[in-house]
Design a protein around this motif. Structure first.
Motif, mmCIF file in Angstrom:
data_model
loop_
_atom_site.group_PDB
_atom_site.id
_atom_site.type_symbol
_atom_site.label_atom_id
_atom_site.label_comp_id
_atom_site.label_asym_id
_atom_site.label_seq_id
_atom_site.Cartn_x
_atom_site.Cartn_y
_atom_site.Cartn_z
ATOM 1 N N GLU A 19 138.409 47.628 22.287
ATOM 2 C CA GLU A 19 139.749 47.277 21.813
ATOM 3 C C GLU A 19 140.415 46.221 22.709
ATOM 4 N N LYS A 20 140.015 46.172 23.976
ATOM 5 C CA LYS A 20 140.591 45.204 24.917
ATOM 6 C C LYS A 20 139.752 43.935 25.032
ATOM 7 N N SER A 21 138.684 43.824 24.275
ATOM 8 C CA SER A 21 137.774 42.693 24.396
ATOM 9 C C SER A 21 138.336 41.452 23.713
ATOM 10 N N SER A 22 137.656 40.349 23.902
ATOM 11 C CA SER A 22 138.091 39.072 23.326
ATOM 12 C C SER A 22 137.972 39.044 21.810
ATOM 13 N N LEU A 23 137.237 39.987 21.233
ATOM 14 C CA LEU A 23 137.088 40.022 19.775
ATOM 15 C C LEU A 23 138.301 40.631 19.084
ATOM 16 N N GLY A 24 139.187 41.241 19.868
ATOM 17 C CA GLY A 24 140.429 41.758 19.308
ATOM 18 C C GLY A 24 140.329 43.207 18.874
ATOM 19 N N PRO A 25 141.440 43.773 18.398
ATOM 20 C CA PRO A 25 141.473 45.181 17.981
ATOM 21 C C PRO A 25 140.501 45.449 16.834
ATOM 22 N N LEU A 26 140.020 46.678 16.781
ATOM 23 C CA LEU A 26 139.089 47.055 15.722
ATOM 24 C C LEU A 26 139.809 47.238 14.390
ATOM 25 N N TYR A 27 139.134 46.828 13.330
ATOM 26 C CA TYR A 27 139.605 47.042 11.967
ATOM 27 C C TYR A 27 138.806 48.151 11.298
ATOM 28 N N GLY A 28 137.531 48.300 11.697
ATOM 29 C CA GLY A 28 136.694 49.286 11.036
ATOM 30 C C GLY A 28 135.597 49.823 11.935
ATOM 31 N N GLY B 36 131.883 36.792 7.834
ATOM 32 C CA GLY B 36 133.000 36.255 8.606
ATOM 33 C C GLY B 36 133.590 37.183 9.639
ATOM 34 N N ALA B 37 133.109 38.422 9.703
ATOM 35 C CA ALA B 37 133.672 39.398 10.634
ATOM 36 C C ALA B 37 133.187 39.158 12.062
ATOM 37 N N SER B 38 133.884 39.775 13.008
ATOM 38 C CA SER B 38 133.399 39.911 14.373
ATOM 39 C C SER B 38 132.833 41.322 14.499
ATOM 40 N N VAL B 39 131.773 41.464 15.284
ATOM 41 C CA VAL B 39 131.095 42.758 15.355
ATOM 42 C C VAL B 39 130.754 43.132 16.790
ATOM 43 N N SER B 40 131.173 44.320 17.177
ATOM 44 C CA SER B 40 130.677 44.960 18.388
ATOM 45 C C SER B 40 129.671 46.010 17.935
ATOM 46 N N PHE B 41 128.543 46.088 18.609
ATOM 47 C CA PHE B 41 127.556 47.081 18.198
ATOM 48 C C PHE B 41 126.917 47.724 19.419
ATOM 49 N N THR B 42 126.387 48.924 19.209
ATOM 50 C CA THR B 42 125.861 49.705 20.320
ATOM 51 C C THR B 42 124.370 49.957 20.166
ATOM 52 N N TYR B 43 123.776 50.276 21.302
ATOM 53 C CA TYR B 43 122.424 50.819 21.350
ATOM 54 C C TYR B 43 122.426 51.885 22.431
ATOM 55 N N ASN B 44 121.469 52.784 22.351
ATOM 56 C CA ASN B 44 121.291 53.757 23.421
ATOM 57 C C ASN B 44 119.984 53.509 24.155
ATOM 58 N N HIS B 45 118.905 53.336 23.389
ATOM 59 C CA HIS B 45 117.607 52.990 23.946
ATOM 60 C C HIS B 45 117.158 51.663 23.328
ATOM 61 N N GLY B 46 116.168 51.045 23.914
ATOM 62 C CA GLY B 46 115.680 49.772 23.376
ATOM 63 C C GLY B 46 116.519 48.589 23.805
ATOM 64 N N LYS B 47 116.807 48.514 25.096
ATOM 65 C CA LYS B 47 117.686 47.476 25.625
ATOM 66 C C LYS B 47 117.169 46.069 25.338
ATOM 67 N N GLU B 48 115.901 45.815 25.583
ATOM 68 C CA GLU B 48 115.352 44.466 25.406
ATOM 69 C C GLU B 48 115.467 44.008 23.961
ATOM 70 N N THR B 49 115.150 44.890 23.032
ATOM 71 C CA THR B 49 115.235 44.551 21.606
ATOM 72 C C THR B 49 116.673 44.239 21.202
ATOM 73 N N ALA B 50 117.606 45.067 21.666
ATOM 74 C CA ALA B 50 119.019 44.871 21.326
ATOM 75 C C ALA B 50 119.553 43.571 21.918
#
Length: 251
Positions: A81-90, A31-45
């Motif tokens: 933190e300013k995105s539509s997903l709202g402030p971070l919890y974790g 049920g969470a919202s998730v922001s996630f990062t990548y550094n390499h592997g743009k197409e896969t991400a």
């Protein structure tokens, strides 16, 4: 146990592959919202994000970031933190690299690259979120360490040093911020069946299985399940701990 993380927003570094990918999926499934990062592997991400949004519309966001760059880490958190997903919890500090070699053959660049990504990256992201986290009722930081940080591992002087340091950092942050109801814990996986392991030959895989009392590798989903549990309110009185998930390897 049904864990409900509805209305909670998490940042997962290195979420485009391996254990991070499983963590992102399991958090969304809870049920969470998730922001996630990548550094390499743009197409896969980006393909992973596309598939996620089909199942979890408007619940996930992807960012490119080199976490060993302090300015990028700060800018990343500000943007999220300013995105539509709202402030971070974790925050789940999962991103990491290896550059294995016997100590005599290990170069200074190999040492610095692993140290800068694994340890400094964890520091930079934790530093970037800490002020907002201590203002909340409860927040969570989960640091992905390794059994290589719990015991020695031949050829991993650089990697093991970072993962042991992450365990110590976890304990220190837990002590300093417990009064703000911020829980900081670490997870130390053993051999996990990821894309990296899939490239091993069958003989090497068999040797690994023989080393593990449970005679198999763990799955990314099993690590992700533990992350979700530690992100839940069921663990609000647990902090500063390192949870080893290794099939008995370190016993």
């Amino acid at each position: 146990m049904r864990i409900d993380l509805t209305d909670k927003h998490f940042l997962v570094t290195g979420g485009g592959r391996g254990i991070g990918k499983a963590i992102v999926y399991q958090l969304l499934s809870s049920g969470a919202s998730v922001s996630f990062t990548y550094n390499h592997g743009k197409e896969t991400a980006e393909l992973f994000l596309k598939n996620l949004l089909e199942q979890f519309p408007e619940k996930a966001a992807l960012y490119q970031a080199d976490i060993k760059d302090e300015d990028q880490s700060k800018a990343l958190v500000d943007q999220i933190e300013k995105s539509s997903l709202g402030p971070l919890y974790g925050l789940i500090n999962n991103a990491g690299i290896t550059a294995d070699a016997p100590f005599f053959s290990m170069t200074t660049d190999m040492w610095k690259d692993v140290m800068n990504t694994n340890l400094n990256g964890t520091y930079f992201l934790s530093k970037a979120v800490i002020k907002s986290f201590i203002r909340k009722k409860n927040s969570k930081i989960i640091n992905i360490s390794s059994v290589s940080g719990v015991r020695g591992a031949v050829g991993q002087a650089n990697y093991g040093a970072t993962k042991a340091a992450i365990i110590s950092l976890t304990k220190t942050l837990a002590l300093e911020f417990a009064k703000f109801n911020l829980q900081v814990n670490a997870i130390a996986p053993g051999f996990i069946d990821t894309e990296m392991v899939a490239n091993m030959n069958e003989q090497d895989k068999k040797k690994i299985h023989q080393m593990i009392p449970m005679k198999r590798m763990g799955t990314p989903g099993e690590v992700a399940d533990l992350v979700v549990f530690l992100c839940s309110e069921n663990t609000n009185y647990m902090t500063g701990q390192t949870f080893i998930i290794d099939g008995g390897l370190t016993l």
